[in-house]
Design a protein around this motif. Structure first.
Motif, PDB file in Angstrom:
ATOM      1  N   LYS A   1       4.048  19.644   0.581  1.00 34.87           N
ATOM      2  CA  LYS A   1       5.079  20.299  -0.236  1.00 34.87           C
ATOM      3  C   LYS A   1       4.528  21.639  -0.749  1.00 34.87           C
ATOM      4  N   SER A   2       5.401  22.382  -1.428  1.00 32.66           N
ATOM      5  CA  SER A   2       4.914  23.677  -1.929  1.00 32.66           C
ATOM      6  C   SER A   2       3.892  23.445  -3.050  1.00 32.66           C
ATOM      7  N   ARG A   3       3.007  24.455  -3.246  1.00 32.70           N
ATOM      8  CA  ARG A   3       1.988  24.305  -4.285  1.00 32.70           C
ATOM      9  C   ARG A   3       2.634  24.172  -5.673  1.00 32.70           C
ATOM     10  N   GLU A   4       3.806  24.821  -5.855  1.00 31.96           N
ATOM     11  CA  GLU A   4       4.477  24.750  -7.150  1.00 31.96           C
ATOM     12  C   GLU A   4       5.001  23.346  -7.425  1.00 31.96           C
ATOM     13  N   GLU A   5       5.611  22.762  -6.398  1.00 35.23           N
ATOM     14  CA  GLU A   5       6.138  21.395  -6.574  1.00 35.23           C
ATOM     15  C   GLU A   5       4.994  20.430  -6.867  1.00 35.23           C
ATOM     16  N   ARG A   6       3.919  20.612  -6.144  1.00 35.70           N
ATOM     17  CA  ARG A   6       2.785  19.729  -6.327  1.00 35.70           C
ATOM     18  C   ARG A   6       2.210  19.909  -7.736  1.00 35.70           C
ATOM     19  N   GLU A   7       2.108  21.163  -8.168  1.00 39.28           N
ATOM     20  CA  GLU A   7       1.501  21.429  -9.488  1.00 39.28           C
ATOM     21  C   GLU A   7       2.325  20.789 -10.611  1.00 39.28           C
ATOM     22  N   ILE A   8       3.635  20.976 -10.570  1.00 46.39           N
ATOM     23  CA  ILE A   8       4.446  20.448 -11.676  1.00 46.39           C
ATOM     24  C   ILE A   8       4.463  18.914 -11.632  1.00 46.39           C
ATOM     25  N   ALA A   9       4.459  18.370 -10.445  1.00 43.66           N
ATOM     26  CA  ALA A   9       4.424  16.899 -10.343  1.00 43.66           C
ATOM     27  C   ALA A   9       3.118  16.369 -10.948  1.00 43.66           C
ATOM     28  N   CYS A  10       2.041  17.035 -10.649  1.00 46.30           N
ATOM     29  CA  CYS A  10       0.744  16.606 -11.181  1.00 46.30           C
ATOM     30  C   CYS A  10       0.676  16.810 -12.697  1.00 46.30           C
ATOM     31  N   LEU A  11       1.243  17.930 -13.159  1.00 50.45           N
ATOM     32  CA  LEU A  11       1.222  18.188 -14.607  1.00 50.45           C
ATOM     33  C   LEU A  11       1.993  17.103 -15.354  1.00 50.45           C
ATOM     34  N   ARG A  12       3.049  16.629 -14.721  1.00 47.30           N
ATOM     35  CA  ARG A  12       3.856  15.578 -15.374  1.00 47.30           C
ATOM     36  C   ARG A  12       3.065  14.281 -15.514  1.00 47.30           C
ATOM     37  N   VAL A  13       2.105  14.085 -14.612  1.00 49.59           N
ATOM     38  CA  VAL A  13       1.246  12.898 -14.755  1.00 49.59           C
ATOM     39  C   VAL A  13       0.334  13.067 -15.983  1.00 49.59           C
ATOM     40  N   LEU A  14      -0.150  14.264 -16.156  1.00 49.77           N
ATOM     41  CA  LEU A  14      -1.130  14.497 -17.222  1.00 49.77           C
ATOM     42  C   LEU A  14      -0.494  14.565 -18.608  1.00 49.77           C
ATOM     43  N   TYR A  15       0.664  15.198 -18.654  1.00 50.26           N
ATOM     44  CA  TYR A  15       1.282  15.441 -19.968  1.00 50.26           C
ATOM     45  C   TYR A  15       2.605  14.716 -20.048  1.00 50.26           C
ATOM     46  N   PRO A  16       2.865  14.117 -21.204  1.00 49.79           N
ATOM     47  CA  PRO A  16       2.076  14.128 -22.440  1.00 49.79           C
ATOM     48  C   PRO A  16       0.965  13.083 -22.517  1.00 49.79           C
ATOM     49  N   ALA A  17       0.672  12.388 -21.381  1.00 45.74           N
ATOM     50  CA  ALA A  17      -0.271  11.257 -21.461  1.00 45.74           C
ATOM     51  C   ALA A  17      -1.602  11.621 -22.109  1.00 45.74           C
ATOM     52  N   LEU A  18      -2.064  12.873 -21.901  1.00 41.98           N
ATOM     53  CA  LEU A  18      -3.406  13.231 -22.385  1.00 41.98           C
ATOM     54  C   LEU A  18      -3.459  13.566 -23.882  1.00 41.98           C
ATOM     55  N   PHE A  19      -2.289  13.602 -24.523  1.00 52.13           N
ATOM     56  CA  PHE A  19      -2.328  13.958 -25.959  1.00 52.13           C
ATOM     57  C   PHE A  19      -2.955  12.841 -26.787  1.00 52.13           C
ATOM     58  N   ARG A  20      -3.843  13.246 -27.663  1.00 48.84           N
ATOM     59  CA  ARG A  20      -4.511  12.308 -28.578  1.00 48.84           C
ATOM     60  C   ARG A  20      -3.647  12.111 -29.827  1.00 48.84           C
ATOM     61  N   SER A  21      -4.082  11.193 -30.662  1.00 48.42           N
ATOM     62  CA  SER A  21      -3.389  10.969 -31.940  1.00 48.42           C
ATOM     63  C   SER A  21      -3.574  12.177 -32.838  1.00 48.42           C
ATOM     64  N   ILE A  22      -2.700  12.243 -33.823  1.00 48.92           N
ATOM     65  CA  ILE A  22      -2.824  13.301 -34.832  1.00 48.92           C
ATOM     66  C   ILE A  22      -3.881  12.868 -35.847  1.00 48.92           C
ATOM     67  N   GLU A  23      -4.841  13.735 -36.077  1.00 53.31           N
ATOM     68  CA  GLU A  23      -5.936  13.392 -37.008  1.00 53.31           C
ATOM     69  C   GLU A  23      -5.450  13.578 -38.444  1.00 53.31           C
ATOM     70  N   PRO A  24      -6.083  12.857 -39.381  1.00 52.50           N
ATOM     71  CA  PRO A  24      -5.598  12.886 -40.772  1.00 52.50           C
ATOM     72  C   PRO A  24      -5.569  14.282 -41.408  1.00 52.50           C
ATOM     73  N   ASP A  25      -6.445  15.206 -40.931  1.00 46.39           N
ATOM     74  CA  ASP A  25      -6.450  16.527 -41.562  1.00 46.39           C
ATOM     75  C   ASP A  25      -5.645  17.573 -40.791  1.00 46.39           C
ATOM     76  N   ASP A  26      -5.085  17.189 -39.648  1.00 46.20           N
ATOM     77  CA  ASP A  26      -4.358  18.176 -38.836  1.00 46.20           C
ATOM     78  C   ASP A  26      -3.098  18.646 -39.562  1.00 46.20           C
ATOM     79  N   LEU A  27      -2.875  19.948 -39.550  1.00 46.58           N
ATOM     80  CA  LEU A  27      -1.658  20.476 -40.177  1.00 46.58           C
ATOM     81  C   LEU A  27      -0.644  20.929 -39.136  1.00 46.58           C
TER      82      LEU A  27
END
Lengths: 758, 301
Positions: free
Chosen positions: A44-70
């Motif tokens: 497939k095109s590199r763009e299609e592949r990139e967005i498909a892969c990004l969808r695997v990573l995000y939002p899965a890679l987001f960590r919890s919000i830390e107690p001091d984060d604003l």
């Protein structure tokens, strides 16, 4: 195929990363999903592949919000994934093989096979490995960071600083609208479609993080609940709309930067200052709240632990609303003063118009030992960047240093340093008939060279060196262009491309013809060891005739064993850093040859600019370990000179002499040059008025930049003996700051060898 | 004599303790006094002397045959310099692999000195700095008035660190060319001063008085040495003397051990090893006393 190990560490990492929040099994599953997606999009095109892969990573890679984060946004990084730099994750669709190998240890043995399968897949698909297969050349061109070679190369898209003005003005919906307009105006293509999908992914991530704020609210104090509600509201606002408040603007900028994978941020005072000023004016924020929000930003950046990046730049020409920007700058200065983090690399651009109180606050922060801000002189840099990059004044005003100090034009240029060249090794090869005296291997790459016995004059020697350099410059431009080609074949860096001029207008990704100014940089090492070597050879061999060139070569190759007297004569020859005309003129001659050699090749290849940067991290020490003794009296394996500074201990003529030497070079020929200086607190703080005036003279004389470490006499030596008592001692290594006691022994030695003034 | 020559022991650029602003300090060879705490003992003789750094010497013996005076010898694995034979010809200096030898000074003309000094002209202009002469005793140098007048012509401020233990005629002759006199007032007791330094208190004080009468800008300095002049009664008496001379600008220099290594290099005994290094904080009581008495006191330069 060239020999190389895929497990070679790819970057300098002094700061230790925070371990992923995700469990090892979850990490493994995510990496498998990523790999399966990558595999499924083969063809497939590199763009299609990139967005498909990004969808695997995000939002899965987001960590919890830390107690001091604003505000929200913390990410895990896995050994397999997508990125644009080597400091976090990797480049394009990447696998960091040494990290994947280490990851295996976290899993039960019966799961190891699963990791092995991933390893094998990525051997064929990791972008950087693909690049290395094409770019490396045995004995001549090595990979980052393999110090056996005179030239090392990589594929990465470092130092991208995005056009956040566009982001703030349009918001996500506005970006969608602009893309759709262009889609209609020009032909629709994969880039536009994938860009729109990327923006949708951005909105989903906002929703995901808003959910996280609600989780974090459970059991929170009323004050914390209020902060989290503000965070949630900001996330739900910016998912589509353009920001109205400082908190929304900060959240939008941060989340976008995370998804783009950029680790240098740029002119935050210019982008965020107007929002901050308006909120303060309208009473929506107090100064204390603004301080806390910026402190939270500092913590977020520090926690990414990129060692040599995290640039926030304030001050300087070309800001849209300098008054508002300076409100941001003043608060940021207080935060930098109080945080004492090694990142962000807080950078002040200034000129003669900069308000005095900002200069004073900067000197106060430096005087407290924060090593920040680093100082960039716009009076020199703006006209210099115009010439170096061949751009107009308005464009040059948007220059920003990233990483260790290379310049790009914010939102408009690519300037990634994908080449490092060891100028000193090449001098040794030139004098040894093509052979590197460190390992006895021929690295001339076929360039015909005279043996030292047949070199009858200094001029013949110098031109032989230049001939070999020319060949390595050719390899440099080829390797840089190849890195762009390989990256462009594989990926579009979608989030980055959307916010870089003129990708949307042209419907093309950054490296596909979208970027307005295609630049690049070469990190040079051993500059001053080379010029001091040449000065010493000229004097000791050709003027004083103490020794023949071949006898000198042999004695130096033996690391002066049995001939320490010769070493002394070489060391006592004039040295750069003392305002000595002979030594400084030679330094400039070498500089001009190298700077023009690289720059001309870039212009001839059709790039807007290809410039040297004299801006090292700690590679001067690491490469020094694998560099033979040199003709300036430097011993085998010893560190090389740092950035544009003298070899440690060579500058014995006081601070003014050193500053005068630093101003000898034409800033219009390089893309960033770093100047380190060390002062005692007695001098720097006890005689601040003098120091300020001394700096003013230096900058008026053409000084482009300055980075200051403040230590007491003997303090570094004490820290080596008793590290636990000095966990708070910060030093400016060169292109980055570090906790001194966390550095390796010989890097500490290099820092101690630098002359301390006062 | 428009380009006089001098024995210069060193030139220090970017100095900030020896007069106003950023300065270049030129140190000369030769001093009429012999203070035990002198941190530049190599500057006391009026001719260059040989320094031998034992820490750099590996006793290879390379130097021995090069000495025309047979002053160098190897004994029991160590290199010995017979000071009674050495004529400071310097032939041992370039042949030592470790760089253990050096001569205390080299000859420089006023033109050469000024060429170095003028490299920092921009810094002087910005900070009100300039040229400082030190030593040794700068006023014992033949032709120093020429150097000073040339520095003035070049637009520099000039400062001289002097013992003032010399004829007033010399001081008078340089008055038009010296902006700041930094004069050591080491003790107020005539006998102690003579015994410990060789200086004549009456001569020193009379010179200070005359300089004041002639409108010179005078700063007095006292190196505070434990057991010699660090007790408050002695300091009070020194301060009284200063006030009686009409001087109020005062600098206290806390004792340090930085000169110790040089005595070893000269093969001379160092008698103050047992003394404690003083910190600026140690000076606070003395400074407070001086301020109460009406002096404008700075500590350390």
């Amino acid at each position: 195929m060239p020999k190389f190990s895929v497990e070679t560490p790819q970057n300098v990492a002094v700061s230790i990363k925070i371990p992923p929040e995700m469990s090892p099994m979850d990490q493994l599953e995510l990496m498998e999903r990523y790999t399966a997606t990558h595999r499924a999009y083969e063809g497939k095109s590199r763009e299609e592949r990139e967005i498909a892969c990004l969808r695997v990573l995000y939002p899965a890679l987001f960590r919890s919000i830390e107690p001091d984060d604003l505000f929200a946004g913390r990410l895990d990084f896995l050994p397999i994934g997508f990125g644009c730099v080597t400091s976090i994750g990797g480049v394009g669709h990447y696998c960091v093989f040494n990290k994947l190998t280490a990851f295996k240890d976290l899993l039960p043995p019966d799961e190891h096979e699963r990791v092995d399968a991933l390893y094998d897949y990525w051997l064929e698909h990791d972008l950087k490995t693909k690049y290395c297969r094409q770019a490396l050349k045995d004995d001549v061109v090595g990979m980052f960071i393999d110090c056996e070679y005179p030239l090392i190369v990589t594929a990465r898209l470092s130092g991208m600083m995005l056009n956040y003005h566009m982001l703030m003005e349009l918001g996500i919906d506005g970006l969608r609208k602009r893309i759709r307009e262009q889609q209609e105006k020009l032909e629709d293509n994969d880039f536009y479609r994938a860009s729109l999908a990327s923006l949708d992914l951005f909105s989903s991530c906002c929703d995901h993080l808003a959910d996280k704020t609600r989780t974090a609210m459970e059991g929170s104090t009323p004050k914390r609940r209020e902060e989290l509600l503000r965070m949630e509201a900001a996330l739900l606002h910016i998912r589509n709309d353009r920001p109205e408040t400082f908190v929304e603007a900060l959240q939008l900028f941060w989340l976008y930067a995370l998804l783009a994978g950029v680790i240098n941020y740029g002119r935050m005072d210019d982008v965020l200052g107007p929002f901050l000023a308006r909120d303060l004016r309208m009473g929506r924020l107090t100064e204390d709240e603004a301080f806390s929000l910026l402190q939270s930003l500092w913590t977020m950046i520090e926690n990414r632990r990129t060692t040599v990046n995290g640039r926030i730049i304030v001050g300087g020409r070309g800001r849209r609303d300098p008054e508002s920007a300076d409100i941001f700058t003043r608060i940021a200065m207080d935060v930098a003063h109080s945080c004492r983090y090694v990142e962000p690399q807080f950078t002040l651009r200034f000129d003669r118009e900069t308000p005095e109180d900002i200069i004073d606050a900067a000197l106060d922060a430096i005087g407290s030992g924060a090593t920040y801000p680093t100082l960039y002189n716009d009076d020199v840099h703006v006209p210099a960047v115009m010439r170096a990059m061949r751009v107009d004044e308005k464009t040059a005003e948007q220059y920003v240093p990233f990483g260790c100090g290379e310049f790009v034009i914010q939102g408009q240029s690519v300037g990634t340093p994908n080449i490092c060249i060891n100028l000193l090794k090449i001098l040794q090869i030139a004098l040894n008939n093509g052979v590197d005296p460190m390992d006895g291997i021929d690295k001339s790459d076929g360039v015909p060279l005279l043996p030292a016995e047949e070199i009858g004059s200094f001029d013949v020697l110098f031109s032989q060196y230049k001939r070999l350099l020319d060949h390595y410059f050719d390899l440099s431009i080829e390797s840089q262009l190849l890195s762009y080609e390989v990256m462009n074949q594989e990926v579009s860096f979608l989030f980055t491309s959307i916010l870089m001029d003129d990708c949307i207008e042209r419907g093309k990704a950054v490296l596909d013809g979208g970027i307005r100014y295609l630049g690049g940089t070469v990190e040079t090492y051993g500059n001053i060891n080379v010029s001091d070597s040449l000065t010493a050879i000229k004097k000791v061999v050709f003027e004083d005739q103490r020794v023949t060139l071949s006898a000198l070569r042999d004695a130096v190759n033996r690391d002066f064993d049995g001939n320490m007297l010769l070493r002394r004569h070489l060391w006592e020859a004039p040295k750069y850093g003392n305002d000595n005309d002979e030594a400084d003129t030679m330094a400039n001659e070498v500089f001009e040859f190298v700077a023009n050699g690289i720059r001309d090749r870039g212009i001839n290849a059709g790039m807007t600019y290809f410039l040297i940067v004299i801006s090292n991290n700690q590679l001067n020490t690491e490469w020094g370990r694998r560099t033979a003794a040199s003709y300036d009296g430097r011993r085998k394996g010893q560190f090389m000179n740092p950035a544009n500074n003298p070899q440690g201990g060579a500058n014995t003529s006081g601070p003014t002499a050193m500053l005068n030497s630093l101003t000898r070079f034409d800033a219009g020929l390089h893309g960033g040059s770093l100047q380190n200086i060390k002062f005692t607190p007695d001098f720097f703080n006890g005689h601040r008025d003098l120091v300020k005036k001394m700096f003013r003279v230096y900058f008026d004389r053409g000084g482009c930049q300055l980075m200051v470490t403040i230590v007491n006499r003997g303090e570094l030596e004490k820290a080596v003996k008793n590290p636990d008592a000095y966990r708070d001692l910060l030093v400016r290594v060169s292109g980055f700051s570090a906790v001194f006691v966390n550095l390796e022994t010989d890097i500490q030695e290099e820092l101690m060898s630098r002359v301390l003034y006062g | 004599m428009d380009n006089p020559k001098f024995f210069v022991t060193s030139i220090e650029r970017g100095a900030y303790h020896d007069g106003p602003g950023l300065r270049t300090v030129v140190f000369f060879q030769g001093c009429p006094l012999h203070c035990a705490w002198c941190c530049n003992p190599e500057t006391q003789p009026f001719r260059p002397v040989l320094l031998h750094d034992g820490r750099r010497c590996v006793a290879c013996g390379n130097c021995v045959p090069h000495c025309p005076q047979q002053a160098l010898s190897l004994r029991e694995g160590r290199l010995h310099v017979d000071r009674s034979r050495c004529i400071s010809c310097g032939r041992c200096v370039p042949v030592c692999p470790g760089g253990a030898y050096s001569l205390s000074s080299e000859i420089m003309s006023s033109e050469e000195i000024l060429a170095v000094v003028m490299k920092d002209a921009d810094y002087y202009r910005a900070t009100g700095g300039g040229l400082t002469l030190s030593g040794g005793e700068p006023f014992c140098q033949q032709g120093v008035e020429v150097l000073l007048s040339q520095a003035k012509q070049a637009g520099l401020t000039t400062c001289v660190e002097t013992t003032a233990a010399l004829s007033y005629k010399v001081l008078e002759s340089v008055l038009p060319y010296v902006d700041f006199f930094y004069i050591d007032l080491k003790h107020s007791d005539r006998d102690v001063l003579l015994r410990e330094t060789g200086a004549d208190l009456d001569l020193v004080t009379s010179n200070i008085g005359k300089l004041m009468d002639d409108g010179a800008n005078v700063t007095l300095r006292t190196a505070v040495i434990p057991g010699y002049n660090d007790d408050l009664p002695t300091l009070r008496s020194i301060f009284h003397l200063a006030l009686a001379l009409g001087v109020t600008t005062y600098v206290l220099l806390p004792f340090h051990q930085l000169g110790r290594a040089k005595y070893a290099k000269l093969g001379q005994p160092y008698t103050l090893e047992h003394l404690k290094t003083l910190t600026p904080e140690d000076m606070s009581e003395a400074a407070a006393l001086g301020r109460r008495m009406g002096l404008d006191i700075r500590i350390g330069g």
